[in-house]
Scaffold this motif. Structure first.
Motif, short mmCIF file in Angstrom:
data_model
loop_
_atom_site.label_atom_id
_atom_site.label_comp_id
_atom_site.label_asym_id
_atom_site.label_seq_id
_atom_site.Cartn_x
_atom_site.Cartn_y
_atom_site.Cartn_z
N ALA A 1 -6.93 8.66 9.08
CA ALA A 1 -6.84 10.05 8.60
C ALA A 1 -5.60 10.76 9.13
O ALA A 1 -5.35 11.90 8.77
N HIS A 2 -4.83 10.08 9.98
CA HIS A 2 -3.63 10.70 10.55
C HIS A 2 -2.46 10.56 9.57
O HIS A 2 -1.46 9.90 9.85
N PHE A 3 -2.60 11.23 8.43
CA PHE A 3 -1.60 11.11 7.37
C PHE A 3 -0.26 11.70 7.76
O PHE A 3 0.75 11.47 7.10
N TYR A 4 -0.24 12.46 8.84
CA TYR A 4 0.98 13.14 9.27
C TYR A 4 1.83 12.28 10.22
O TYR A 4 2.78 12.78 10.81
N TYR A 5 1.49 11.01 10.36
CA TYR A 5 2.29 10.08 11.17
C TYR A 5 2.77 8.93 10.30
O TYR A 5 2.33 7.78 10.44
N PRO A 6 3.66 9.16 9.35
CA PRO A 6 4.09 8.09 8.44
C PRO A 6 4.90 7.02 9.16
O PRO A 6 5.63 7.29 10.12
N GLN A 7 4.75 5.79 8.68
CA GLN A 7 5.54 4.67 9.19
C GLN A 7 6.54 4.18 8.16
O GLN A 7 7.37 3.31 8.45
N THR A 8 6.47 4.70 6.95
CA THR A 8 7.44 4.34 5.91
C THR A 8 8.84 4.73 6.37
O THR A 8 9.06 5.84 6.87
N GLN A 9 9.78 3.84 6.19
CA GLN A 9 11.14 4.08 6.66
C GLN A 9 12.01 4.75 5.60
O GLN A 9 11.92 4.42 4.41
N LEU A 10 12.83 5.68 6.04
CA LEU A 10 13.84 6.31 5.20
C LEU A 10 15.19 5.98 5.82
O LEU A 10 15.55 6.51 6.87
N LEU A 11 15.91 5.06 5.19
CA LEU A 11 17.17 4.56 5.76
C LEU A 11 18.35 5.14 4.99
O LEU A 11 18.32 5.25 3.76
N SER A 12 19.38 5.48 5.71
CA SER A 12 20.58 6.02 5.09
C SER A 12 21.48 4.89 4.60
O SER A 12 21.93 4.06 5.39
N VAL A 13 21.69 4.83 3.31
CA VAL A 13 22.58 3.82 2.72
C VAL A 13 24.00 4.34 2.69
O VAL A 13 24.95 3.63 2.99
N SER A 14 24.15 5.61 2.34
CA SER A 14 25.46 6.27 2.32
C SER A 14 25.21 7.77 2.42
O SER A 14 24.06 8.21 2.53
N GLU A 15 26.24 8.56 2.35
CA GLU A 15 26.06 10.01 2.42
C GLU A 15 25.28 10.54 1.22
O GLU A 15 24.70 11.62 1.29
N SER A 16 25.26 9.78 0.17
CA SER A 16 24.63 10.26 -1.06
C SER A 16 23.38 9.49 -1.45
O SER A 16 22.79 9.76 -2.49
N GLU A 17 22.93 8.55 -0.61
CA GLU A 17 21.80 7.71 -1.02
C GLU A 17 20.95 7.28 0.17
O GLU A 17 21.45 6.98 1.25
N PHE A 18 19.62 7.26 -0.07
CA PHE A 18 18.65 6.76 0.90
C PHE A 18 17.95 5.53 0.32
O PHE A 18 17.97 5.30 -0.89
N MET A 19 17.32 4.76 1.23
CA MET A 19 16.49 3.63 0.82
C MET A 19 15.15 3.74 1.54
O MET A 19 15.12 4.00 2.75
N LEU A 20 14.07 3.53 0.80
CA LEU A 20 12.73 3.61 1.37
C LEU A 20 12.09 2.23 1.45
O LEU A 20 12.18 1.44 0.51
N LYS A 21 11.41 1.99 2.59
CA LYS A 21 10.67 0.74 2.80
C LYS A 21 9.34 1.08 3.45
O LYS A 21 9.30 1.76 4.48
N GLY A 22 8.25 0.64 2.83
CA GLY A 22 6.95 0.91 3.43
C GLY A 22 5.83 0.81 2.42
O GLY A 22 6.01 0.29 1.32
N GLU A 23 4.67 1.32 2.81
CA GLU A 23 3.49 1.23 1.96
C GLU A 23 2.65 2.48 2.07
O GLU A 23 2.49 3.03 3.17
N LYS A 24 2.14 2.95 0.97
CA LYS A 24 1.25 4.10 0.92
C LYS A 24 -0.10 3.68 0.34
O LYS A 24 -0.19 2.71 -0.41
N THR A 25 -1.15 4.42 0.71
CA THR A 25 -2.48 4.13 0.19
C THR A 25 -3.11 5.40 -0.36
O THR A 25 -2.69 6.51 -0.05
#
Length: 384
Positions: A125-149
């Motif tokens: 129930a601790h939805f406020y502790y995400p483990q999904t990663q938000l990685l910076s690819v460049s100044e204009s782009e991000f990449m996400l890796k992870g899983e949601k339920t």
């Protein structure tokens, strides 16, 4: 359009399209497509979109009342629409010109459906502790890796508001970020269809994010400041959407019990059940339970809409109280209705299964009472 007239439109849709679709939604675990699309066609998709972006600009009181009307006919329809509104509110809270044009305006036009994707496997129930990663690819782009339920409207929405860890490797747990991800981004993979015992139309599915790239313009607010979103947007809108929906479930159960007592008579005496003093007393108690819960929810919403900083405490307690209300009222209404309430595929069966989810959907009832107690004792609401 005034809120009163808008709610009249919600009521018309609820008592026609939503009511007609509800049996199939439950029987086949079918997402309420007809209901959701009609809400969009009738201009209600932009219910909480600010007027400057073409929406109706309604606040929490309107959201609670709308979800109540929908939830009275179909809890799944109420929550699916409510989660669309929560996602919308997240985007609108600090929307940039780009986000207004690409998300809010299409939502207001009935051309775009959104939702939240916060919960993850392993965090409970601790939805406020995400483990999904938000990685910076460049100044204009991000990449996400992870899983949601448990993503409500999963696979049906046009975009998803996704919580992630902070971009900075040194970021603390509470310094997470939120980003809008369009449904057609490469790398999005959906899990199996939702097949719960209740809330069967939610399309509450798991979501795998496999190196999903999104423009940096899709970031909501600033990197790492999303704890503000949790208590200023997610908690108020999310808890209100659920509170309104489950209030509708409780009202539906009361209506069923009242109708039963009004229309049944004892064969041996001809006396209507409505003339039985004990049943009168117990139905009166049910009405009081529903009504006091309704007033708690409505008052909390009015506090928030007026800018009261203490509103969050009332909102937290509202969702906890409506969970008890929905479960208790459905149980008692079934008892008042006797053996006929226990028929397979009865209205009560659906209400019973739907109501039980109120306690376990994050934040759980126990967690909400803990948050409330911590706040009242001037302690940090979230554990360290």
């Amino acid at each position: 359009m005034s809120l009163e007239k808008t709610l009249d439109l919600f009521r018309q849709i609820a008592e026609s399209t939503v009511r007609e679709e509800a049996p199939l939604v439950d029987k086949e675990a079918k997402w309420p497509e007809q209901s959701m699309r009609r809400l969009q066609r009738e201009g209600l998709g932009g219910f909480v979109v600010p007027q400057e972006s073409g929406g109706l600009g309604e606040g929490l009181l309107g959201l609670a009342q709308a979800c109540e009307l929908l939830g009275e006919e179909s809890a799944s329809a109420g929550l699916c629409f409510g989660m669309h509104c929560v996602g919308t509110a997240m985007i609108a809270a600090k929307a940039t010109d780009y986000q207004k044009k690409n998300f809010l305006e299409p939502i207001a036009a009935g051309e775009h459906l959104t939702t939240l994707a916060l919960s993850e496997p392993g965090t409970g129930a601790h939805f406020y502790y995400p483990q999904t990663q938000l990685l910076s690819v460049s100044e204009s782009e991000f990449m996400l890796k992870g899983e949601k339920t448990f993503v409500t409207n999963g696979g049906k929405a046009d975009s998803y508001v996704i919580s992630t860890m902070g971009v900075d490797p040194e970021a603390l747990l509470h310094e997470f970020s939120c980003v809008v991800v369009e449904a057609d981004r490469e790398g999005i993979q959906w899990g199996a269809d939702w097949n719960g015992i209740g809330m069967r139309g939610n399309s509450s599915r798991s979501l795998a994010l496999q190196q999903v790239k999104v423009p940096a313009q899709n970031l909501l607010g600033q990197q790492g400041d999303q704890l503000w979103y949790v208590f200023q947007v997610v908690a108020p809108y999310f808890l209100t959407a659920m509170s309104g929906t489950y209030l509708g479930v409780a009202q539906a159960a009361f209506n069923e019990a009242r109708e039963h007592l009004m229309n049944r008579s004892y064969r041996h005496s001809g006396m209507s059940l409505s003339q039985n003093q004990l049943l009168q007393h117990r139905l009166g108690m049910l009405w009081a339970k529903v009504e006091r819960t309704r007033q708690l929810i409505y008052n909390a919403c009015r506090q928030y809409d007026s800018g009261d900083p203490m509103a969050v405490l009332s909102i937290i307690s509202s969702k906890a109280e409506v969970a008890h209300c929905a479960v208790d009222v459905v149980n008692e209404a079934m008892t008042l209705s006797g053996g006929i309430a226990y028929r397979e595929n009865s209205r009560f069966e659906v209400l019973l299964r739907d109501a039980r989810a109120a306690h376990v959907m994050a934040p759980t009832t126990d967690m909400l009472y803990t948050w409330l107690g911590r706040a009242l004792l001037e302690q940090l609401i979230l554990d360290s």
